[in-house]
Write a protein that holds these residues in place. Structure first.
Motif, PDB file in Angstrom:
ATOM      1  N   CYS A 188      33.807  77.425  46.707  1.00 43.95           N
ATOM      2  CA  CYS A 188      34.965  76.667  47.203  1.00 43.95           C
ATOM      3  C   CYS A 188      35.526  75.738  46.134  1.00 43.95           C
ATOM      4  O   CYS A 188      36.685  75.331  46.223  1.00 43.95           O
ATOM      5  CB  CYS A 188      34.591  75.877  48.456  1.00 43.95           C
ATOM      6  SG  CYS A 188      34.336  76.907  49.898  1.00 43.95           S
ATOM      7  N   TYR A 189      34.741  75.396  45.134  1.00 42.13           N
ATOM      8  CA  TYR A 189      35.246  74.580  44.020  1.00 42.13           C
ATOM      9  C   TYR A 189      36.347  75.316  43.265  1.00 42.13           C
ATOM     10  O   TYR A 189      37.333  74.724  42.858  1.00 42.13           O
ATOM     11  CB  TYR A 189      34.097  74.232  43.064  1.00 42.13           C
ATOM     12  CG  TYR A 189      34.545  73.593  41.772  1.00 42.13           C
ATOM     13  CD1 TYR A 189      35.090  72.309  41.768  1.00 42.13           C
ATOM     14  CD2 TYR A 189      34.429  74.262  40.565  1.00 42.13           C
ATOM     15  CE1 TYR A 189      35.498  71.721  40.587  1.00 42.13           C
ATOM     16  CE2 TYR A 189      34.830  73.677  39.381  1.00 42.13           C
ATOM     17  CZ  TYR A 189      35.371  72.407  39.402  1.00 42.13           C
ATOM     18  OH  TYR A 189      35.778  71.823  38.220  1.00 42.13           O
ATOM     19  N   VAL A 190      36.183  76.618  43.112  1.00 43.55           N
ATOM     20  CA  VAL A 190      37.149  77.412  42.362  1.00 43.55           C
ATOM     21  C   VAL A 190      38.208  78.006  43.282  1.00 43.55           C
ATOM     22  O   VAL A 190      39.391  78.000  42.966  1.00 43.55           O
ATOM     23  CB  VAL A 190      36.424  78.528  41.579  1.00 43.55           C
ATOM     24  CG1 VAL A 190      37.404  79.345  40.779  1.00 43.55           C
ATOM     25  CG2 VAL A 190      35.366  77.949  40.679  1.00 43.55           C
ATOM     26  N   SER A 191      37.786  78.514  44.426  1.00 40.82           N
ATOM     27  CA  SER A 191      38.709  79.155  45.365  1.00 40.82           C
ATOM     28  C   SER A 191      38.222  78.887  46.785  1.00 40.82           C
ATOM     29  O   SER A 191      37.161  79.361  47.179  1.00 40.82           O
ATOM     30  CB  SER A 191      38.757  80.661  45.100  1.00 40.82           C
ATOM     31  OG  SER A 191      39.425  81.330  46.144  1.00 40.82           O
ATOM     32  N   ARG A 192      39.019  78.146  47.540  1.00 36.16           N
ATOM     33  CA  ARG A 192      38.609  77.819  48.906  1.00 36.16           C
ATOM     34  C   ARG A 192      38.448  79.074  49.747  1.00 36.16           C
ATOM     35  O   ARG A 192      37.435  79.250  50.417  1.00 36.16           O
ATOM     36  CB  ARG A 192      39.634  76.894  49.565  1.00 36.16           C
ATOM     37  CG  ARG A 192      39.476  75.487  49.181  1.00 36.16           C
ATOM     38  CD  ARG A 192      40.356  74.596  50.045  1.00 36.16           C
ATOM     39  NE  ARG A 192      40.697  73.429  49.256  1.00 36.16           N
ATOM     40  CZ  ARG A 192      41.901  72.925  49.126  1.00 36.16           C
ATOM     41  NH1 ARG A 192      42.908  73.471  49.750  1.00 36.16           N
ATOM     42  NH2 ARG A 192      42.105  71.878  48.382  1.00 36.16           N
ATOM     43  N   SER A 193      39.457  79.924  49.715  1.00 39.65           N
ATOM     44  CA  SER A 193      39.395  81.128  50.553  1.00 39.65           C
ATOM     45  C   SER A 193      38.268  82.049  50.094  1.00 39.65           C
ATOM     46  O   SER A 193      37.550  82.618  50.913  1.00 39.65           O
ATOM     47  CB  SER A 193      40.731  81.858  50.545  1.00 39.65           C
ATOM     48  OG  SER A 193      41.082  82.239  49.232  1.00 39.65           O
ATOM     49  N   GLY A 194      38.083  82.192  48.793  1.00 37.74           N
ATOM     50  CA  GLY A 194      37.001  83.026  48.276  1.00 37.74           C
ATOM     51  C   GLY A 194      35.638  82.496  48.666  1.00 37.74           C
ATOM     52  O   GLY A 194      34.738  83.256  49.042  1.00 37.74           O
ATOM     53  N   GLY A 195      35.457  81.187  48.591  1.00 31.86           N
ATOM     54  CA  GLY A 195      34.191  80.582  48.972  1.00 31.86           C
ATOM     55  C   GLY A 195      33.892  80.731  50.448  1.00 31.86           C
ATOM     56  O   GLY A 195      32.759  81.018  50.840  1.00 31.86           O
ATOM     57  N   LEU A 196      34.908  80.541  51.281  1.00 32.16           N
ATOM     58  CA  LEU A 196      34.702  80.664  52.721  1.00 32.16           C
ATOM     59  C   LEU A 196      34.421  82.107  53.124  1.00 32.16           C
ATOM     60  O   LEU A 196      33.548  82.367  53.966  1.00 32.16           O
ATOM     61  CB  LEU A 196      35.917  80.110  53.477  1.00 32.16           C
ATOM     62  CG  LEU A 196      36.143  78.608  53.333  1.00 32.16           C
ATOM     63  CD1 LEU A 196      37.441  78.195  54.019  1.00 32.16           C
ATOM     64  CD2 LEU A 196      34.975  77.832  53.902  1.00 32.16           C
ATOM     65  N   ILE A 197      35.141  83.044  52.527  1.00 32.96           N
ATOM     66  CA  ILE A 197      34.916  84.457  52.849  1.00 32.96           C
ATOM     67  C   ILE A 197      33.532  84.894  52.387  1.00 32.96           C
ATOM     68  O   ILE A 197      32.794  85.552  53.121  1.00 32.96           O
ATOM     69  CB  ILE A 197      36.024  85.332  52.225  1.00 32.96           C
ATOM     70  CG1 ILE A 197      37.349  85.084  52.944  1.00 32.96           C
ATOM     71  CG2 ILE A 197      35.651  86.809  52.274  1.00 32.96           C
ATOM     72  CD1 ILE A 197      38.546  85.717  52.269  1.00 32.96           C
ATOM     73  N   CYS A 198      33.159  84.530  51.170  1.00 30.26           N
ATOM     74  CA  CYS A 198      31.839  84.897  50.643  1.00 30.26           C
ATOM     75  C   CYS A 198      30.728  84.253  51.467  1.00 30.26           C
ATOM     76  O   CYS A 198      29.710  84.894  51.751  1.00 30.26           O
ATOM     77  CB  CYS A 198      31.735  84.501  49.179  1.00 30.26           C
ATOM     78  SG  CYS A 198      30.274  85.132  48.371  1.00 30.26           S
ATOM     79  N   SER A 199      30.905  83.017  51.886  1.00 28.94           N
ATOM     80  CA  SER A 199      29.901  82.352  52.722  1.00 28.94           C
ATOM     81  C   SER A 199      29.766  83.038  54.070  1.00 28.94           C
ATOM     82  O   SER A 199      28.646  83.249  54.564  1.00 28.94           O
ATOM     83  CB  SER A 199      30.277  80.884  52.930  1.00 28.94           C
ATOM     84  OG  SER A 199      30.261  80.206  51.712  1.00 28.94           O
ATOM     85  N   ALA A 200      30.885  83.392  54.674  1.00 32.62           N
ATOM     86  CA  ALA A 200      30.847  84.062  55.977  1.00 32.62           C
ATOM     87  C   ALA A 200      30.175  85.435  55.865  1.00 32.62           C
ATOM     88  O   ALA A 200      29.350  85.799  56.722  1.00 32.62           O
ATOM     89  CB  ALA A 200      32.256  84.209  56.534  1.00 32.62           C
TER      90      ALA A 200
END
Length: 115
Positions: free
Chosen positions: A64-76
């Motif tokens: 999420c530091y680099v990309s909010r949407s990428g971090g949230l999708i990867c976490s999910a």
């Protein structure tokens, strides 16, 4: 045929297409073409070291530091995999998120330096 007693309306020039921006041409590269000026969000410089430390500590959520949407999708997706298969997917998702964070942060760092 009888002549009309009305006057001829004044001529008006055609309107420019809205998507072309009309007669306005942007002064700055941070503007988009259109009927007005729309400021665009310019991403800031991202530290590769900070991205690696955050993903080392928080795993996919550190993206999420680099990309909010990428971090949230990867976490999910990681949570879904852990629910379905147990903890072994973490052995793949954790290092993969670190690699992705480093690549994305270095790209943002290089883009920021190029401006």
């Amino acid at each position: 045929m009888a002549e009309s007693s009305g006057s001829v309306p004044p001529a008006s020039p055609p309107h420019p297409p809205l998507l072309s921006g009309g007669w306005y041409h942007g002064m700055s590269p941070d503007e988009v073409l259109g009927p007005g000026r729309y400021p665009l969000h310019v991403p800031g410089d991202k530290s590769v070291r900070k991205a690696l430390l955050l993903t080392l500590g928080f795993g996919p959520a550190g993206l999420c530091y680099v990309s909010r949407s990428g971090g949230l999708i990867c976490s999910a997706l990681t949570m879904l995999a852990v629910i379905m298969f147990g903890f072994p997917p973490l052995l793949i998702a954790w290092p993969l998120s670190m690699v992705c964070a480093a690549i994305m942060a270095s790209g943002m760092h290089a883009e920021y330096q190029g401006r």
